[in-house]
Design a protein around this motif. Structure first.
Motif, PDB file in Angstrom:
ATOM      1  N   LEU A  43       8.544  -2.152  -5.534  1.00 56.88           N
ATOM      2  CA  LEU A  43       8.978  -0.757  -5.492  1.00 56.88           C
ATOM      3  C   LEU A  43       8.430  -0.130  -4.219  1.00 56.88           C
ATOM      4  O   LEU A  43       7.276  -0.375  -3.841  1.00 56.88           O
ATOM      5  N   LEU A  44       9.247   0.685  -3.564  1.00 58.30           N
ATOM      6  CA  LEU A  44       8.847   1.327  -2.307  1.00 58.30           C
ATOM      7  C   LEU A  44       8.557   2.802  -2.538  1.00 58.30           C
ATOM      8  O   LEU A  44       9.197   3.460  -3.364  1.00 58.30           O
ATOM      9  N   ASN A  45       7.616   3.322  -1.785  1.00 60.66           N
ATOM     10  CA  ASN A  45       7.220   4.725  -1.901  1.00 60.66           C
ATOM     11  C   ASN A  45       8.253   5.639  -1.242  1.00 60.66           C
ATOM     12  O   ASN A  45       8.873   5.283  -0.243  1.00 60.66           O
ATOM     13  N   ASP A  46       8.458   6.801  -1.841  1.00 59.22           N
ATOM     14  CA  ASP A  46       9.230   7.864  -1.203  1.00 59.22           C
ATOM     15  C   ASP A  46       8.586   9.191  -1.589  1.00 59.22           C
ATOM     16  O   ASP A  46       7.737   9.246  -2.476  1.00 59.22           O
ATOM     17  N   ASP A  47       8.965  10.250  -0.905  1.00 60.72           N
ATOM     18  CA  ASP A  47       8.325  11.546  -1.131  1.00 60.72           C
ATOM     19  C   ASP A  47       9.023  12.390  -2.195  1.00 60.72           C
ATOM     20  O   ASP A  47       8.627  13.522  -2.423  1.00 60.72           O
ATOM     21  N   HIS A  77       2.034   4.528  -4.134  1.00 59.66           N
ATOM     22  CA  HIS A  77       1.846   5.835  -3.497  1.00 59.66           C
ATOM     23  C   HIS A  77       0.915   5.741  -2.282  1.00 59.66           C
ATOM     24  O   HIS A  77       1.176   6.355  -1.244  1.00 59.66           O
ATOM     25  N   LEU A  78      -0.149   4.972  -2.406  1.00 62.29           N
ATOM     26  CA  LEU A  78      -1.157   4.910  -1.335  1.00 62.29           C
ATOM     27  C   LEU A  78      -0.803   3.896  -0.239  1.00 62.29           C
ATOM     28  O   LEU A  78      -1.086   4.129   0.936  1.00 62.29           O
ATOM     29  N   GLU A  79      -0.213   2.763  -0.607  1.00 59.48           N
ATOM     30  CA  GLU A  79       0.033   1.696   0.370  1.00 59.48           C
ATOM     31  C   GLU A  79       1.495   1.591   0.810  1.00 59.48           C
ATOM     32  O   GLU A  79       1.820   0.797   1.684  1.00 59.48           O
ATOM     33  N   GLY A  80       2.377   2.339   0.164  1.00 50.15           N
ATOM     34  CA  GLY A  80       3.774   2.321   0.570  1.00 50.15           C
ATOM     35  C   GLY A  80       4.661   1.394  -0.237  1.00 50.15           C
ATOM     36  O   GLY A  80       5.874   1.541  -0.233  1.00 50.15           O
ATOM     37  N   LYS A  81       4.075   0.410  -0.896  1.00 47.77           N
ATOM     38  CA  LYS A  81       4.841  -0.472  -1.764  1.00 47.77           C
ATOM     39  C   LYS A  81       3.907  -1.146  -2.749  1.00 47.77           C
ATOM     40  O   LYS A  81       2.699  -1.229  -2.527  1.00 47.77           O
ATOM     41  N   GLY A  82       4.492  -1.615  -3.853  1.00 46.88           N
ATOM     42  CA  GLY A  82       3.691  -2.289  -4.875  1.00 46.88           C
ATOM     43  C   GLY A  82       4.533  -3.322  -5.603  1.00 46.88           C
ATOM     44  O   GLY A  82       5.724  -3.126  -5.842  1.00 46.88           O
ATOM     45  N   ILE A  83       3.893  -4.423  -5.964  1.00 47.57           N
ATOM     46  CA  ILE A  83       4.563  -5.511  -6.667  1.00 47.57           C
ATOM     47  C   ILE A  83       4.525  -5.225  -8.165  1.00 47.57           C
ATOM     48  O   ILE A  83       3.468  -5.005  -8.739  1.00 47.57           O
ATOM     49  N   CYS A  84       5.713  -5.245  -8.774  1.00 42.22           N
ATOM     50  CA  CYS A  84       5.813  -4.957 -10.211  1.00 42.22           C
ATOM     51  C   CYS A  84       5.903  -6.215 -11.060  1.00 42.22           C
ATOM     52  O   CYS A  84       5.598  -6.171 -12.245  1.00 42.22           O
ATOM     53  N   GLY A  85       6.333  -7.315 -10.485  1.00 39.55           N
ATOM     54  CA  GLY A  85       6.452  -8.554 -11.239  1.00 39.55           C
ATOM     55  C   GLY A  85       6.961  -9.681 -10.371  1.00 39.55           C
ATOM     56  O   GLY A  85       7.496  -9.453  -9.289  1.00 39.55           O
ATOM     57  N   ILE A  86       6.790 -10.906 -10.866  1.00 43.54           N
ATOM     58  CA  ILE A  86       7.233 -12.104 -10.158  1.00 43.54           C
ATOM     59  C   ILE A  86       8.146 -12.879 -11.103  1.00 43.54           C
ATOM     60  O   ILE A  86       7.752 -13.200 -12.236  1.00 43.54           O
ATOM     61  N   TYR A  87       9.357 -13.177 -10.624  1.00 42.93           N
ATOM     62  CA  TYR A  87      10.384 -13.786 -11.459  1.00 42.93           C
ATOM     63  C   TYR A  87      11.196 -14.786 -10.644  1.00 42.93           C
ATOM     64  O   TYR A  87      11.085 -14.841  -9.427  1.00 42.93           O
ATOM     65  N   HIS A 108      17.054  10.171  -8.624  1.00 39.98           N
ATOM     66  CA  HIS A 108      15.913   9.916  -7.732  1.00 39.98           C
ATOM     67  C   HIS A 108      16.277   8.847  -6.700  1.00 39.98           C
ATOM     68  O   HIS A 108      17.018   7.913  -7.006  1.00 39.98           O
ATOM     69  N   PRO A 109      15.731   8.955  -5.492  1.00 42.15           N
ATOM     70  CA  PRO A 109      16.037   7.972  -4.437  1.00 42.15           C
ATOM     71  C   PRO A 109      15.103   6.762  -4.432  1.00 42.15           C
ATOM     72  O   PRO A 109      14.895   6.140  -3.386  1.00 42.15           O
ATOM     73  N   LEU A 110      14.542   6.421  -5.561  1.00 40.48           N
ATOM     74  CA  LEU A 110      13.599   5.303  -5.644  1.00 40.48           C
ATOM     75  C   LEU A 110      14.256   4.019  -5.137  1.00 40.48           C
ATOM     76  O   LEU A 110      15.387   3.707  -5.491  1.00 40.48           O
ATOM     77  N   GLN A 111      13.530   3.271  -4.301  1.00 44.39           N
ATOM     78  CA  GLN A 111      14.030   2.017  -3.744  1.00 44.39           C
ATOM     79  C   GLN A 111      13.268   0.841  -4.343  1.00 44.39           C
ATOM     80  O   GLN A 111      12.054   0.893  -4.525  1.00 44.39           O
ATOM     81  N   CYS A 112      14.008  -0.217  -4.626  1.00 44.91           N
ATOM     82  CA  CYS A 112      13.433  -1.417  -5.217  1.00 44.91           C
ATOM     83  C   CYS A 112      14.094  -2.614  -4.552  1.00 44.91           C
ATOM     84  O   CYS A 112      15.296  -2.599  -4.271  1.00 44.91           O
ATOM     85  N   LEU A 113      13.333  -3.672  -4.296  1.00 42.13           N
ATOM     86  CA  LEU A 113      13.884  -4.873  -3.685  1.00 42.13           C
ATOM     87  C   LEU A 113      13.121  -6.101  -4.179  1.00 42.13           C
ATOM     88  O   LEU A 113      12.052  -5.973  -4.768  1.00 42.13           O
TER      89      LEU A 113
END
Length: 118
Positions: A43-47, A77-87, A108-113
């Motif tokens: 998941l990527l951070n946005d404002d 929020h602090l680092e700009g991106k976070g890993i939510c899971g490994i699949y 919401h403009p939440l980005q996920c990749l």
């Protein structure tokens, strides 16, 4: 009633390839199967996306408890991106689609990749 004499059993005849020197022996080769390549869902951070919504998404789609989801949200929020899971690739792609669809429905403009793990 005439009695019949019992017939003698036939002696088995071996096929021509058994016991001859021209027979072929196959060797069994062990197959090496590699495990599937794994992908991490990020998941990527946005404002604009509320932190509470990010926590809710992590809990719902990645089956994390509230404490873990909050820690992942703070990392995003602090680092700009976070890993939510490994699949595997298919599951990771489905998770990305689910998160993006939920974010769009909520406005919401939440980005996920998903990224391959090397």
């Amino acid at each position: 009633m005439p009695t019949e004499n019992p017939k003698k059993p036939l002696t088995p005849v071996a096929p021509p390839s058994v016991g001859s020197d021209d027979s072929v022996v196959l060797e069994r080769r062990t197959q090496r199967i590699k495990p599937p390549q794994m992908f991490q869902v990020v998941l990527l951070n946005d404002d604009f996306t509320p932190m509470e919504f990010v926590v809710h998404v992590i809990q719902e789609f990645f089956s994390k408890d509230r404490e873990t989801a909050t820690q992942i949200m703070l990392k995003i929020h602090l680092e700009g991106k976070g890993i939510c899971g490994i699949y595997t690739r298919d599951v990771a792609s489905t998770k990305v689609d689910q998160v993006l669809q939920a974010a769009r429905q909520a406005g919401h403009p939440l980005q996920c990749l998903s990224e391959p793990i090397e």
